[in-house]
Design a protein around this motif. Structure first.
Motif, short mmCIF file in Angstrom:
data_model
loop_
_atom_site.label_atom_id
_atom_site.label_comp_id
_atom_site.label_asym_id
_atom_site.label_seq_id
_atom_site.Cartn_x
_atom_site.Cartn_y
_atom_site.Cartn_z
N ILE B 924 4.78 -14.03 -6.50
CA ILE B 924 4.82 -13.75 -7.89
C ILE B 924 3.74 -12.47 -8.69
O ILE B 924 3.73 -12.31 -9.40
CB ILE B 924 5.36 -13.97 -9.24
N GLY B 925 2.40 -12.39 -7.80
CA GLY B 925 1.74 -12.44 -7.87
C GLY B 925 0.64 -12.44 -8.94
O GLY B 925 0.00 -11.64 -10.07
N PHE B 940 -3.35 -5.81 -3.27
CA PHE B 940 -2.37 -6.17 -4.45
C PHE B 940 -1.71 -4.73 -4.87
O PHE B 940 -2.19 -3.83 -4.98
CB PHE B 940 -2.82 -6.81 -5.98
N TYR B 942 -1.44 -2.66 -7.45
CA TYR B 942 -1.20 -2.92 -9.01
C TYR B 942 0.00 -1.76 -9.79
O TYR B 942 0.19 -1.86 -10.81
CB TYR B 942 -2.63 -2.03 -9.32
N PHE B 943 0.55 -0.72 -9.17
CA PHE B 943 1.30 -0.23 -9.40
C PHE B 943 2.25 0.23 -8.58
O PHE B 943 2.47 -0.27 -7.43
CB PHE B 943 0.59 0.93 -10.18
N MET B 979 7.65 -3.08 -2.85
CA MET B 979 7.03 -3.22 -4.87
C MET B 979 5.70 -3.47 -5.53
O MET B 979 5.16 -3.93 -5.19
CB MET B 979 8.09 -3.05 -5.17
N ARG B 980 5.40 -3.19 -6.71
CA ARG B 980 4.41 -3.45 -7.71
C ARG B 980 4.31 -4.64 -7.86
O ARG B 980 5.41 -5.44 -8.29
CB ARG B 980 4.30 -2.72 -8.63
N GLY B 981 3.50 -5.56 -7.81
CA GLY B 981 3.36 -6.39 -8.58
C GLY B 981 3.31 -8.17 -7.14
O GLY B 981 3.17 -8.73 -7.21
N VAL B 982 3.24 -7.43 -6.32
CA VAL B 982 2.95 -8.12 -4.92
C VAL B 982 2.37 -8.34 -3.94
O VAL B 982 1.49 -6.94 -3.55
CB VAL B 982 5.05 -8.14 -3.94
#
Lengths: 476, 1134
Positions: B924-925, B940, B942-943, B979-982
């Motif tokens: 979930i980051g 990470f 970030y985008f 994807m973003r956020g992982v």
């Protein structure tokens, strides 16, 4: 007592019993205000016409709160990259803000619970507002850990909900402990606040009923849960309140202890410190009282409640601030000592870097606000000067925000491998989102003072001389 | 399953006459329930319809209709045509990659490769192991070149004056060109091509010459990466080139030669060099490298003695060295004017060392140096008896091509009517005085064949789209001459042409198909043997086609003319600077400008991404007053990076030489010759794709044909502006920490010393309780990996019961810092690029990075002394002459991983084979793992790097979304695109591990040994390991004591980075050794980083009694417990 005074005997040189002179206790409600005055004063705030200043403040607060709402919406739509985070500072402002707000939330429960158990009667006139502050601070705090995650739409993974993949949470993670600690704290704080408010809600119910305002009467009545003020009610109520105080007391210590574990459990130099739990708790109470002073002093002035929030109250709060602030200062010193005594060059560096590295400015802001500011409270003159107290309380708030900033950012920017060292600066979205939480807090607090009794009337009455069955008689 | 209605009730006659059947015991018993059900055609739920009205029916069936509508679209067939995967290439198993041999041609060499293709699309390149000199390794550029194939900005059509040309029109155009000039013998026709090692092209060019004798065939390469033939001609009277045998050389002197990177065949040389540098046991020999250079190259970073000297002084240096080696030589006069501190001692000691290693030493001169320097190098090698031992001379064909200057003259006099520019980019990189773009425009008909629409295309009427080498048939020769095929993996995506096809069409050949052309060339060599041709394609090389070794003898007389015009070295100063036009580490000559992987790959020394810079020495910076002010105390180094909140704010300067000026950001680079400014070439394109746009400045614009490599007389002025440079490493010092553990070879070989175990005395673990306790002493590595002997821990260690336990060992002694691993990892693991802006914000995504530290032996970390009095520490300034320590860092797969304990959702966990695995879908980051990683190797998202355009990240949902189809094609289908956020990080290439295990299992099952599932050593290679040119990385099963990685880890100089944390990293390092010459004036008893470590942890003031006892325990008294005074290093020419 077995002893009876015999006036026929001459007074012996040495008294058989020492009778200490009774020093006059400071009045908790000044000018001998009676019950009716108290009721009128507190209910009057709610029943009176909404003051213009309230509307202005509310408007401004809503506007400021919109910064948080917009900031969060932008963040969720775009990505965590809109904040200033980077490698190696993967936690920046949001976690600073989280710890800051959750720390502020500590004073309320401390005042309500611990002081209740310790029978500190001076808590009565400030506990309601302090509890409200706690809850609103927890609301503001909760925004950050929830939205700082990369995929907030999966934040429910944090809760142990049975799922098809049969993946359980990691109960070794301090973040998981946080989930339980903060949610428990939030729940208990709300309960405590609400239960304490029931008799007062009943008063409002009755008053609105008598005034013919059926709508508000039934709304207050709904939340008053049929309170009639019978002996049985009071008996159950007092017991429930005591139990809740007992439940809440460990939470005061546990929440910030667990929040401190977020850092202490890790191995980053500057975080990996066993002193964190007591140091964080002391810091939280320190910041909480700072915030209570920041809020109560204007409230007291606006509603002319000098008789209820007396100089004695302010004095007490200043002293607690002084005590906890000094504890915090001791912790700062002890961290340095242990870093030196531990002889670990990585740890040693972390603290030298704090004080003299690129973030030294934030460190010295922290030291001056948190260690130097409270020392003014040694002086009675300072404690009695409300303006001065208010200004100093602002410094406390600022200092405690910087404490979290120092801990998080200086430790992360320079840890083990110098190749990864970096500087951290927030983005504009960071700043605005944080700024907005003051709006969120203010909106909630303004609604609170407008619609709910800001002080526990029943409890205040109980500490007035009028509540004493021997009222008006000698103290025996 | 049959339904009840499949068994209708028996008819009356059946009932009467037939046998009695019953459908179930229920029927036999004639239960009421059965009777009721018998009446229903549809047993379940049907009764609810029975006897109901239409309304009720609709109600019941509504759900079915709805589902039918959603799922099957009314059972209509899709309207789009689909193509069945019916016919496919032989051997294709869907889902499994196929490998084909090919080669990446570059200038006069090629790198033999294996291309990994998934359903016909190449995704990853590996070195071809059949070509033994490279041993399956590949280079940075080879790794990155696959991205160019899918570059959306490449030329996608043939155009003429802006209008598209069909393939047929192009064919006609080329045929017409040939026929137009056939009558005149080619007068008025000119070609400008790149250098090539293709035998087929050589054959076609020869034909061209005979068909068009009057045509001009010119070749131009902006970079000179092979020694000039003129020198060999003069020295030996033959067209030969040196082929260095670094593996046999114990002493190497490099005269401005970056043979580990910039020279042709650097891959070949790096491997050989590393072989002679690898130390396994304490008595193993190790080579010694003396590097003399003006810029800071990878070769210089590996040097045991590095001398900073201006490039224009190399001739004098070479002559002085020759003088010292040979006693006296006629070249003495050339060394006049050479001046560097302690010059005599330096040269004498170095010469002595060389004389002591006759036949096993080597003198190498940089290809960009003038022939005279090479002649002296040849003389030295000849004198020292190295020819035939450490250097062979091989025969090469001299190219009779005209130079670009000759061609320019012809254009100027109007002798060129039609110009064909084959590849290259002369309008961008031709010598500045030619003003090529204008010159080219003056030619009436210009056909430009190129991969990109660039500056040259802009000045040409016709642009022909070139095919990528992965789309093209061709052939090439490696550095040693072996002929290798260039095979297409895919049909040209945009109908691009190959160079040989263009030439053959102009020639009017009957057969212009490139395959046939190559077939014909190779056919001639193999005598038309079809099997040999098939084998050539299969193996990826034609055996025994190396250049023949020629016996040569050095002739001093022949070299005389080379020295006649040699200028005396000019005294350099701030007002008379030397400019060195250097090969950029990543851009090569500029051809990779639009390659995002290379753009974002940090320069191994400066760590700058996305830009080049004007590199100046700290001395010059001080004189220009741009050296950042030092910090109050050494430890904090505020302002040393001259950074604004962590971003390098480079002052903009203007370099002027001979009236030409170029502008760019100034980067202060330690280790440069004091008054040499280095301008990396290859940046600053005016016309390029979206990636390369606005990246760097064009140093070609001030480079003329006489100053191709360096020039003197330059000046540097400041403009007062500052620009941001995306530098990925802000901090240059190791701060005396025990990260890269180094020792000198003589310390290791000292019989009274700790030997290779010196690494143990440096680390913090030396002072902490042993991780495994006393029992650990007796434990084998395998036991250490699986048992959990730690006392009193609350937590059980992960369950290490897997059959394999993966581990890695990185040899810091052989790592040359070439960055091939970084891009190999990027290609293998679908690692996105983030762009300059996000790199500036510290968000680059590389899973493996290369840490670079400078040390000058002065940092002692005594911050407290600085603060509270006492002798202040020395290291406050950027060092002028540092040693470099490089360290590749990726996820260490810690057994007791700190990232795992802190993840609240169990998204990063351990598997039973010791991998620290990421469940991206679970992440979930929270980024707590990245914070708690002591190595900071977690990255990470970030985008949404993959879904968003890098310049529109902040637009969020308002920006365009989606990945271009072309870019999707380069993704490795075996690795998730995050994807973003992982969070993401190195997994030891878990997809390769799993593939290897499956393949081995299948193989064993087929062989009748299904239980034998332990994968043999070497079958699984991580991407970084496979690419590594110097075999610095070993990866494998540490349970197997015979595996390479187990053996590496069993070596004495194996240590864990930050081992004291007891996180038990599975990746460990082998300590770095330096081999300085004790007789040299810049000799130090210890490497600088080691001195800093000793001074920091054991400063003289704190050196008390209690340490005396420990010293004896740790062996050698100078292995880390005494404060060491640094020898003064030798500065550059001042």
């Amino acid at each position: 007592m077995a002893h009876t005074a015999d006036s026929t005997h001459p007074t012996p040189a040495i008294l058989a019993e020492v009778k200490p002179a009774i020093l006059p206790r400071a009045e908790l409600v000044e000018h001998n205000r009676d019950f009716s005055w108290i009721t009128e004063k507190i209910c009057g705030i709610i029943e009176g016409k909404t003051p213009t200043w309230w509307w202005w403040c509310f408007g401004v607060a809503c506007f400021v709160a919109s910064f948080t709402v917009i900031g969060i919406a932008y963040l969720v739509a775009t990505g965590v990259g809109v904040w200033g985070h980077r490698n190696p500072v993967n936690w920046g402002w949001p976690i600073v803000n989280f710890v800051f707000w959750i720390g502020i939330g500590h004073a309320g429960t401390l005042i309500s619970a611990i002081l209740c158990l310790l029978r500190q009667k001076w808590r009565t006139s400030i506990n309601r507002a302090a509890e409200a502050m706690t809850i609103f601070a927890v609301v503001c705090a909760a925004i950050f850990p929830v939205f700082h995650v990369g995929r907030v739409w999966y934040a429910w993974f944090l809760f142990p909900i049975p799922n098809y993949n049969q993946i359980w949470q990691n109960f070794r993670s301090p973040l998981e402990w946080d989930v339980f600690a903060v949610s428990t704290y939030g729940t208990v704080s709300v309960l405590f606040w609400y239960v304490g408010m029931i008799p007062d809600l009943a008063v409002l119910r009755d008053r609105f009923y008598n005034a013919g305002n059926k709508l508000r009467s039934s709304l207050y009545g709904f939340f008053a849960m049929g309170w009639r003020g019978s002996n049985r009610h009071w008996s159950n109520y007092e017991m429930a309140y005591l139990i809740l105080a007992g439940v809440a007391t460990p939470l005061v210590l546990s929440v910030h202890t667990i929040v401190s574990f977020d850092f202490a459990v890790s191995l980053i130099p500057g975080w990996h410190t066993t002193i964190f739990p007591p140091y964080f708790v002391a810091g939280a109470i320190f910041s909480g009282f700072g915030m209570v002073l920041t809020l109560m002093l204007p409230l007291r002035a606006i509603y002319k409640m000098e008789d209820l929030i007396t100089q004695y109250h302010i004095d007490c709060m200043c002293k607690i601030t002084l005590a906890t602030g000094t504890m915090v200062g001791y912790a700062y010193a002890m961290e340095f000592f242990i870093a030196w005594y531990g002889a670990n060059p990585y740890e040693g560096f972390a603290f030298i870097n704090r004080a003299f590295g690129p973030f030294a400015w934030s460190y010295w802001i922290m030291i001056s606000c948190n260690v130097i500011t409270p020392q003014f409270f040694w002086f009675k003159k300072v404690r009695q000067n409300t303006t001065m107290v208010w200004v100093l309380s602002i410094f406390v708030n600022v200092g405690m925000w910087f404490e979290r900033f120092v801990i998080i950012c200086t430790s992360l920017t320079r840890d083990f491998l110098p190749s990864s060292w970096a500087y951290f600066s927030p983005s504009i979205v960071d700043i605005f989102t944080f700024f907005g939480t003051f709006g969120v807090f203010s909106v909630l607090f303004l609604l609170f003072i407008r619609f709910l009794p800001v002080m526990p009337m029943a409890e205040i009455k109980a500490v007035t001389p009028g509540a004493d069955p021997h009222a008006g008689h000698a103290h025996h | 399953m049959k339904r009840k209605f499949h068994h209708p009730a028996p008819s009356e006659t059946e009932l009467k006459h037939g046998p009695k059947y019953w459908r179930s015991l229920d029927e036999l018993a004639s239960t009421p329930g059965f009777k009721a059900r018998l009446a229903q055609e549809f047993p379940e739920g049907a009764s609810s319809i029975e006897g109901v009205d239409r309304r009720q029916f609709m109600k019941v069936m509504a759900a079915s209709f709805a589902l039918g509508g959603v799922g099957l679209a009314g059972c209509r067939r899709p309207e789009a045509n689909i193509l069945p995967y019916g016919k496919s290439v032989e051997g294709v198993i869907p889902g499994l990659p196929l490998y084909f041999a090919t080669a990446m041609p570059i200038r006069k060499t090629a790198i033999p490769l294996l291309a990994e293709t998934h359903q016909g699309r190449p995704t990853k390149l590996e070195g071809n192991p059949s070509y033994t000199p490279h041993g399956g390794a590949s280079s940075l550029h080879a790794q990155a070149s696959v991205l160019d194939l899918y570059d959306p900005d490449r030329a996608t059509a043939h155009t003429q004056d802006g209008a598209k040309l069909t393939s047929a029109a192009v064919n006609d155009l080329l045929a017409k060109l040939g026929s137009d000039y056939s009558s005149t013998g080619g007068a008025g026709l000119a070609f400008l091509a790149e250098e090539s090692a293709s035998p087929t092209r050589a054959r076609l060019v020869a034909k061209l010459r005979s068909k068009f004798p009057s045509a001009i065939w010119a070749e131009y390469e902006p970079l000179q990466d092979e020694p000039p033939l003129a020198a060999a001609q003069a020295a030996f009277g033959k067209d030969v080139k040196p082929l260095y045998r670094f593996a046999k050389a114990k002493r190497i002197v490099s005269i401005d030669a970056d043979f580990l990177h910039a020279e042709s065949g650097s891959l070949y040389f790096a491997r050989e060099f590393a072989k002679a540098r690898k130390v396994i046991k304490r008595d193993d020999p190790m080579n010694r490298l003396y590097a003399v250079e003006s810029t800071f190259t990878l070769t210089g970073s590996m040097a045991d003695h590095r001398l900073r000297l201006a490039s224009s002084h190399m001739l004098a240096f070479a002559a002085a060295l020759a003088n010292n080696v040979m006693g006296s030589s006629p070249l003495d006069v050339l060394s006049q004017g050479l001046d560097f501190p302690r010059q005599t001692e330096w040269l004498e000691a170095c010469a002595e060392d060389l004389r002591n290693h006759k036949g096993e030493c080597l003198v190498v001169a940089g290809s960009h140096q003038p022939p005279a320097v090479h002649a002296i190098a040849y003389a030295l090698n000849s004198y020292l008896g190295n020819i035939g031992l450490t250097v062979d001379f091989v025969a090469v064909e001299s190219s009779p091509a005209a130079s670009i200057t000759d061609l320019a003259k012809a254009v100027k006099v109007g002798a060129v009517k039609s110009l064909v520019v084959l590849g290259g980019n002369p309008a961008y990189n031709a010598p500045a005085e030619l003003d090529w773009a204008a010159l080219q425009k003056s030619v009436s008909s210009v056909i430009r064949y190129g991969y990109y629409v660039d500056e040259t295309s802009a000045a040409a009427g016709t642009h022909l789209a070139a095919a990528h080498y992965l789309e093209a048939w061709g052939d090439a020769r490696t550095v040693d001459g072996t002929i290798v095929p260039v095979q297409p993996m895919i049909l040209p995506l945009f109908g691009g042409l190959t160079e040989i096809e263009v030439l053959s069409r102009i020639l009017g050949e009957e057969n212009t198909d490139p395959y046939s052309l190559v077939h014909a060339t190779i056919g001639k060599l193999t005598g038309g043997d079809e099997t040999a041709f098939q084998k050539f394609l299969h193996d990826g090389l034609l055996a025994d086609t190396t250049y023949p070794v020629v016996k040569v003898s050095f002739d001093m007389k022949g070299t005389g003319p080379l020295f006649k015009s040699a200028p005396a070295p000019a005294a350099l100063s701030r007002s008379n600077l030397e400019v060195r036009f250097a090969t950029d580490h990543k851009m090569d000559d500029g051809r990779f400008i639009n390659n995002g992987w290379l753009q974002e790959c940090p320069d191994p020394i400066s760590k700058i991404t996305w830009d080049n810079a004007i590199f100046v020495s700290p001395r010059l910076a001080k004189e220009l007053d741009i050296l950042p002010k030092d910090s109050l105390i050494q430890v904090a180094r505020i302002g040393l990076a001259d950074s604004d909140r962590g971003v390098e704010m480079a002052p903009v300067g203007e370099v002027t030489i001979n009236g030409r000026t170029v502008r760019g950001p100034i980067h202060i680079q330690p280790g440069l010759s004091n008054y040499t400014i280095v301008l990396p070439l290859g940046y600053g394109h005016a016309v390029t794709g979206r990636v390369g746009e606005g990246s760097g400045f064009n140093a070609y614009s001030i480079r003329t044909s006489t100053t191709q490599a360096f020039a003197t007389g330059a000046s540097l002025t400041l403009t007062g502006e500052r620009v941001k440079l995306a530098n990925t490493q802000e901090h240059w010092s190791m701060e005396g920490r025990d990260l890269v553990r180094e020792a000198n070879l003589d310390e290791v070989q000292d019989p009274h010393g700790a030997g290779l175990a010196f690494v143990n005395a440096i680390g913090l673990e030396a002072h902490s309780p042993p991780i495994y306790g006393e029992e650990g002493e007796k434990m084998t590595l395998a036991e250490k990996a699986t048992l959990t002997p730690r006392g009193n821990s609350l937590y059980e260690s992960p369950d290490y019961k897997g059959l394999h336990q993966w581990g890695m060992s990185i040899d810091l002694n052989t790592c040359i810092g070439c960055n091939a691993c970084i891009v190999a990892c990027q290609a293998e693991n679908n690692i996105p690029i983030v762009g300059k802006d996000q790199t500036l914000r510290g968000r680059s995504m590389h899973w493996i990075r290369l840490d670079r530290y400078y040390s000058d032996g002065k940092a002692d970390g005594r911050a407290m002394a600085d603060l509270f009095g006492g002798e202040p520490s020395g290291n406050r300034d950027i060092p002028e002459d540092p040693q470099v320590s490089l360290q590749p860092v990726a996820c260490m797969q810690c057994e007791l991983a700190p990232c795992e304990t802190v993840c609240p959702v169990n998204a990063t966990v351990h598997d039973d084979e010791g991998l620290n695995v990421m469940a991206y879908n679970r992440c979930i980051g929270t980024r707590y793992c990245a914070n708690n990683c002591p190595y900071k190797v977690r990255r990470f998202n970030y985008f949404d790097w993959n879904q968003r355009e890098l310049d529109k990240l902040y637009l969020g949902p308002l920006g365009p979304q989606g990945m271009p189809e072309l870019v999707k094609m380069v993704k490795n289908p075996e690795v998730t695109v995050r994807m973003r956020g992982v969070m993401e990080k190195c997994t030891y290439c878990v997809q390769r591990i799993e593939n290897g295990k499956i393949q081995h299992k299948v193989k064993m099952a087929k062989a009748g040994r299904p239980g034998d599932v332990v994968v043999p050593d070497g079958e699984i290679k991580s991407a970084c390991q496979q690419a590594c040119p110097v075999d610095a990385i070993d990866f494998g099963n540490i349970l197997d004591p015979e595996s390479a990685v187990s053996k590496a880890k069993a070596r004495e100089h194996d240590y864990a980075l930050l081992g004291y944390l007891n996180i038990r990293p599975r990746t460990t390092y082998l300590g770095k050794l330096r081999n300085p010459n004790p007789h040299m004036p810049d000799y130090d008893k210890m490497p600088f980083s080691r001195i800093e470590n000793a001074n920091k942890n054991h400063p003289p003031a704190a050196h008390g009694e209690e340490h005396g006892a420990e010293e004896s325990k740790h062996g050698h008294e100078e292995t880390g417990h005494t404060s060491v005074k640094t020898n003064t290093r030798i500065g550059g020419l001042s």
